[in-house]
Scaffold this motif. Structure first.
Motif, PDB file in Angstrom:
ATOM      1  N   GLU A 111      52.135  49.378  46.571  1.00  0.00           N
ATOM      2  CA  GLU A 111      52.923  48.142  46.422  1.00  0.00           C
ATOM      3  C   GLU A 111      52.204  47.197  45.448  1.00  0.00           C
ATOM      4  OE1 GLU A 111      55.847  47.625  47.615  1.00  0.00           O
ATOM      5  OE2 GLU A 111      56.006  49.319  48.999  1.00  0.00           O
ATOM      6  N   PRO A 112      52.956  46.246  44.865  1.00  0.00           N
ATOM      7  CA  PRO A 112      52.350  45.376  43.840  1.00  0.00           C
ATOM      8  C   PRO A 112      51.131  44.593  44.320  1.00  0.00           C
ATOM      9  CG  PRO A 112      54.747  45.139  43.838  1.00  0.00           C
ATOM     10  CD  PRO A 112      54.402  46.015  45.006  1.00  0.00           C
ATOM     11  N   ASP A 113      51.073  44.288  45.629  1.00  0.00           N
ATOM     12  CA  ASP A 113      49.924  43.492  46.106  1.00  0.00           C
ATOM     13  C   ASP A 113      48.826  44.378  46.700  1.00  0.00           C
ATOM     14  OD1 ASP A 113      51.315  44.313  48.363  1.00  0.00           O
ATOM     15  OD2 ASP A 113      51.052  42.423  49.453  1.00  0.00           O
ATOM     16  N   GLU A 114      48.953  45.699  46.539  1.00  0.00           N
ATOM     17  CA  GLU A 114      47.962  46.610  47.127  1.00  0.00           C
ATOM     18  C   GLU A 114      46.977  47.130  46.070  1.00  0.00           C
ATOM     19  OE1 GLU A 114      50.068  48.815  50.922  1.00  0.00           O
ATOM     20  OE2 GLU A 114      50.617  49.503  48.926  1.00  0.00           O
ATOM     21  N   LEU A 115      45.804  47.489  46.559  1.00  0.00           N
ATOM     22  CA  LEU A 115      44.791  48.169  45.727  1.00  0.00           C
ATOM     23  C   LEU A 115      44.377  49.454  46.420  1.00  0.00           C
ATOM     24  CD1 LEU A 115      42.503  45.120  44.834  1.00  0.00           C
ATOM     25  CD2 LEU A 115      44.010  46.370  43.252  1.00  0.00           C
ATOM     26  N   ILE A 116      43.961  50.427  45.625  1.00  0.00           N
ATOM     27  CA  ILE A 116      43.411  51.664  46.197  1.00  0.00           C
ATOM     28  C   ILE A 116      41.945  51.400  46.510  1.00  0.00           C
ATOM     29  CG2 ILE A 116      42.914  54.100  45.758  1.00  0.00           C
ATOM     30  CD1 ILE A 116      45.164  53.935  43.561  1.00  0.00           C
ATOM     31  N   ARG A 117      41.579  51.694  47.762  1.00  0.00           N
ATOM     32  CA  ARG A 117      40.181  51.457  48.148  1.00  0.00           C
ATOM     33  C   ARG A 117      39.361  52.753  48.110  1.00  0.00           C
ATOM     34  NH1 ARG A 117      38.283  47.674  53.210  1.00  0.00           N
ATOM     35  NH2 ARG A 117      36.166  47.361  52.470  1.00  0.00           N
ATOM     36  N   ALA A 118      40.000  53.862  48.541  1.00  0.00           N
ATOM     37  CA  ALA A 118      39.266  55.131  48.627  1.00  0.00           C
ATOM     38  C   ALA A 118      40.256  56.268  48.780  1.00  0.00           C
ATOM     39  CB  ALA A 118      38.323  55.112  49.838  1.00  0.00           C
ATOM     40  N   VAL A 119      39.741  57.480  48.660  1.00  0.00           N
ATOM     41  CA  VAL A 119      40.549  58.646  49.016  1.00  0.00           C
ATOM     42  C   VAL A 119      39.719  59.485  49.992  1.00  0.00           C
ATOM     43  CG1 VAL A 119      39.871  59.895  46.898  1.00  0.00           C
ATOM     44  CG2 VAL A 119      41.911  60.613  48.145  1.00  0.00           C
ATOM     45  N   LEU A 170      41.275  41.717  46.904  1.00  0.00           N
ATOM     46  CA  LEU A 170      42.579  41.711  47.599  1.00  0.00           C
ATOM     47  C   LEU A 170      43.257  40.353  47.470  1.00  0.00           C
ATOM     48  CD1 LEU A 170      41.967  43.656  50.946  1.00  0.00           C
ATOM     49  CD2 LEU A 170      43.032  44.479  48.841  1.00  0.00           C
ATOM     50  N   ALA A 171      42.465  39.290  47.560  1.00  0.00           N
ATOM     51  CA  ALA A 171      43.027  37.939  47.441  1.00  0.00           C
ATOM     52  C   ALA A 171      43.596  37.737  46.039  1.00  0.00           C
ATOM     53  CB  ALA A 171      41.948  36.895  47.749  1.00  0.00           C
ATOM     54  N   ALA A 172      42.871  38.192  45.035  1.00  0.00           N
ATOM     55  CA  ALA A 172      43.340  38.022  43.649  1.00  0.00           C
ATOM     56  C   ALA A 172      44.651  38.784  43.441  1.00  0.00           C
ATOM     57  CB  ALA A 172      42.263  38.516  42.681  1.00  0.00           C
ATOM     58  N   LYS A 173      44.745  39.996  44.009  1.00  0.00           N
ATOM     59  CA  LYS A 173      45.960  40.811  43.842  1.00  0.00           C
ATOM     60  C   LYS A 173      47.128  40.186  44.612  1.00  0.00           C
ATOM     61  CE  LYS A 173      47.537  44.722  41.993  1.00  0.00           C
ATOM     62  NZ  LYS A 173      48.611  44.382  41.053  1.00  0.00           N
ATOM     63  N   ALA A 174      46.821  39.604  45.787  1.00  0.00           N
ATOM     64  CA  ALA A 174      47.881  38.961  46.577  1.00  0.00           C
ATOM     65  C   ALA A 174      48.412  37.724  45.844  1.00  0.00           C
ATOM     66  CB  ALA A 174      47.345  38.573  47.957  1.00  0.00           C
ATOM     67  N   ASP A 175      47.507  36.959  45.252  1.00  0.00           N
ATOM     68  CA  ASP A 175      47.918  35.726  44.560  1.00  0.00           C
ATOM     69  C   ASP A 175      48.598  36.021  43.230  1.00  0.00           C
ATOM     70  OD1 ASP A 175      46.879  34.320  46.638  1.00  0.00           O
ATOM     71  OD2 ASP A 175      44.941  33.921  45.682  1.00  0.00           O
ATOM     72  N   GLN A 176      48.213  37.142  42.614  1.00  0.00           N
ATOM     73  CA  GLN A 176      48.771  37.473  41.294  1.00  0.00           C
ATOM     74  C   GLN A 176      49.097  38.977  41.258  1.00  0.00           C
ATOM     75  OE1 GLN A 176      46.272  35.386  38.507  1.00  0.00           O
ATOM     76  NE2 GLN A 176      47.601  35.937  36.800  1.00  0.00           N
ATOM     77  N   PRO A 177      50.207  39.382  41.933  1.00  0.00           N
ATOM     78  CA  PRO A 177      50.516  40.821  42.045  1.00  0.00           C
ATOM     79  C   PRO A 177      50.744  41.492  40.692  1.00  0.00           C
ATOM     80  CG  PRO A 177      51.924  39.513  43.498  1.00  0.00           C
ATOM     81  CD  PRO A 177      51.187  38.544  42.634  1.00  0.00           C
ATOM     82  N   GLU A 178      51.073  40.707  39.669  1.00  0.00           N
ATOM     83  CA  GLU A 178      51.307  41.307  38.345  1.00  0.00           C
ATOM     84  C   GLU A 178      49.994  41.612  37.617  1.00  0.00           C
ATOM     85  OE1 GLU A 178      52.056  38.339  39.344  1.00  0.00           O
ATOM     86  OE2 GLU A 178      51.324  36.863  37.901  1.00  0.00           O
ATOM     87  N   VAL A 225      49.778  39.937  31.969  1.00  0.00           N
ATOM     88  CA  VAL A 225      49.398  38.519  31.983  1.00  0.00           C
ATOM     89  C   VAL A 225      47.963  38.355  32.486  1.00  0.00           C
ATOM     90  CG1 VAL A 225      51.720  37.607  32.246  1.00  0.00           C
ATOM     91  CG2 VAL A 225      50.421  38.218  34.282  1.00  0.00           C
ATOM     92  N   ALA A 226      47.513  39.345  33.273  1.00  0.00           N
ATOM     93  CA  ALA A 226      46.151  39.258  33.799  1.00  0.00           C
ATOM     94  C   ALA A 226      45.574  40.648  34.018  1.00  0.00           C
ATOM     95  CB  ALA A 226      46.153  38.495  35.118  1.00  0.00           C
ATOM     96  N   LEU A 227      44.267  40.757  33.799  1.00  0.00           N
ATOM     97  CA  LEU A 227      43.546  41.981  34.158  1.00  0.00           C
ATOM     98  C   LEU A 227      42.678  41.668  35.367  1.00  0.00           C
ATOM     99  CD1 LEU A 227      42.231  43.499  30.790  1.00  0.00           C
ATOM    100  CD2 LEU A 227      44.006  44.440  32.300  1.00  0.00           C
ATOM    101  N   LEU A 228      42.668  42.592  36.323  1.00  0.00           N
ATOM    102  CA  LEU A 228      41.842  42.428  37.524  1.00  0.00           C
ATOM    103  C   LEU A 228      40.700  43.439  37.429  1.00  0.00           C
ATOM    104  CD1 LEU A 228      41.321  41.292  40.365  1.00  0.00           C
ATOM    105  CD2 LEU A 228      43.040  42.886  41.235  1.00  0.00           C
ATOM    106  N   ARG A 238      46.049  42.201  51.231  1.00  0.00           N
ATOM    107  CA  ARG A 238      45.561  41.104  52.080  1.00  0.00           C
ATOM    108  C   ARG A 238      46.537  40.832  53.220  1.00  0.00           C
ATOM    109  NH1 ARG A 238      45.062  35.287  49.399  1.00  0.00           N
ATOM    110  NH2 ARG A 238      47.327  35.468  49.552  1.00  0.00           N
ATOM    111  N   GLU A 239      47.847  40.914  52.931  1.00  0.00           N
ATOM    112  CA  GLU A 239      48.834  40.517  53.946  1.00  0.00           C
ATOM    113  C   GLU A 239      49.044  41.585  55.013  1.00  0.00           C
ATOM    114  OE1 GLU A 239      49.473  37.540  53.565  1.00  0.00           O
ATOM    115  OE2 GLU A 239      48.876  37.353  51.466  1.00  0.00           O
ATOM    116  N   ARG A 240      49.054  42.869  54.640  1.00  0.00           N
ATOM    117  CA  ARG A 240      49.449  43.919  55.584  1.00  0.00           C
ATOM    118  C   ARG A 240      48.312  44.862  55.970  1.00  0.00           C
ATOM    119  NH1 ARG A 240      52.496  43.563  51.696  1.00  0.00           N
ATOM    120  NH2 ARG A 240      51.949  45.564  50.791  1.00  0.00           N
ATOM    121  N   GLY A 241      47.144  44.639  55.438  1.00  0.00           N
ATOM    122  CA  GLY A 241      45.991  45.458  55.804  1.00  0.00           C
ATOM    123  C   GLY A 241      46.031  46.845  55.192  1.00  0.00           C
TER     124      GLY A 241
END
Ligand SMILES: Cc1cc2nc3c(=O)[nH]c(=O)nc-3n(C[C@H](O)[C@H](O)[C@H](O)COP(=O)(O)OP(=O)(O)OC[C@H]3O[C@@H](n4cnc5c(N)ncnc54)[C@H](O)[C@@H]3O)c2cc1C
Length: 286
Positions: free
Chosen positions: A155-163, A13-21, A43-46, A133-136
């Motif tokens: 959103e660009p700073d979000e990741l999918i955690r589960a379904v 989450l921190a990596a996505k928040a710091d580098q949303p692209e 520019v980056a792979l997460l 990271r910012e909005r939970g």
């Protein structure tokens, strides 16, 4: 190109928040194709493969919580009981190699209208757990997750955690039309889930509209007119198929024409409801 390799969810989450692209990569069965064909040059792979918790599933709060990285093979081998619709769809994905690497979370991330996990997730009433990271945490019903062709509510700073998928309380079926039996992207697909306790039938249409979608009028018809104790009324079955076909909004493309897809959705809707209804009545008689 940066290659980010978190080992915990918090680091991811921190990596996505710091580098949303940064582009998340799980099984890579979509991302690597895009890189190889130069469709995108991020520019980056997460890389999320080291975040072990994403590969786990659990039963929590009456729901099956399927981690974003759970591959199709695991769905087939371990979740066919509680999630029969998703397991059936998983069996039709690609080849054994693709099913070993490809994940349900990756299918959601790609948000292709042709993704095979979407119709059963819609029919079952699944909810996607995403986090930043910012909005939970945000819990997004599958029906609100798909916004357009390969566009989702993420959103660009979000990741999918589960379904989160409610375990089946009635029969579920998935049907897919392809130009051959394996290694094929759906020309169109359809999923059905009977929810006998709620006297409700869920639907999911794939590859026949800009997004995966439910056939809402068809669901309402059955909620109003289906007699759960009786054999299926052929006239009701026909109207259900017609309303499912009308819910589709397909295009002509290399895989099929719009007219064919509309026709096929109607046929698959009638077939899957018939299969599910036979199971439902068979169970009641047993
Ligand atoms: C030969 C072949 C056959 C295929 N056959 C089928 C098929 O029959 N049916 C079908 O539906 N698909 C098919 N696919 C497509 C692909 O396998 C699926 O979409 C699969 O579910 C992708 O999962 P993945 O883990 O490999 O995702 P990846 O390629 O790693 O990622 C896919 C997308 O999701 C994003 N993403 C991944 N994880 C996350 C996360 N945790 N949070 C946010 N975004 C994330 C990525 O950034 C990317 O945009 C096929 C692909 C190939 C190469």
């Amino acid at each position: 190109m940066d290659f980010l390799r978190p080992t915990t969810w918090e680091e991811a989450l921190a990596a996505k928040a710091d580098q949303p692209e940064a582009v998340p990569i799980q099984g890579g069965t979509d991302v690597m194709v895009e890189l190889n064909f130069d469709v995108r040059r991020p520019v980056a792979l997460l890389d999320l493969t080291q975040v072990a918790e994403l590969r786990e599933w659990s039963m929590t709060g009456g729901h099956c919580r399927v981690g974003a990285a759970v591959p199709y093979t695991m769905v087939i081998e371990e979740l066919a009981g509680p999630l029969p619709g998703l397991a059936q769809a998983s069996r039709t994905v690609g080849s054994p190699q693709i099913r070993n690497r490809g994940s349900v979370g990756g299918n959601l991330g790609a948000a292709s209208p042709a993704g095979d996990s979407h119709p059963p997730l819609l029919a079952a009433g699944a909810v996607v757990e995403v986090e930043s990271r910012e909005r939970g945490v945000r819990m997004i019903p599958a029906a609100e997750f798909y916004l357009g062709v390969k566009r989702s509510a993420l959103e660009p700073d979000e990741l999918i955690r589960a379904v989160h998928v409610p375990p089946a309380t009635g029969p579920q079926y998935f049907s897919k039309v392809g130009t051959r039996n394996a290694m094929v992207i759906a020309v169109c697909s359809f999923a059905i889930a009977l929810h006998p306790r709620e006297r409700r039938v869920g639907t999911g249409i794939g590859s026949a509209a800009p997004t995966p979608r439910r056939a809402l009028e068809a669901e309402e018809l059955l909620a109003a007119e289906l007699d759960w104790e009786a054999p299926l009324d052929p006239a009701l079955l026909r109207r259900f198929g017609d309303l499912c076909a009308r819910a589709a909004a397909p295009i002509d493309d290399v895989r099929g024409t719009a007219a064919y897809r509309v026709h096929a959705i109607g046929v698959m809707a009638r077939r899957t409801l018939t299969w599910a209804w036979n199971d439902h009545l068979g169970k009641r008689a047993a």
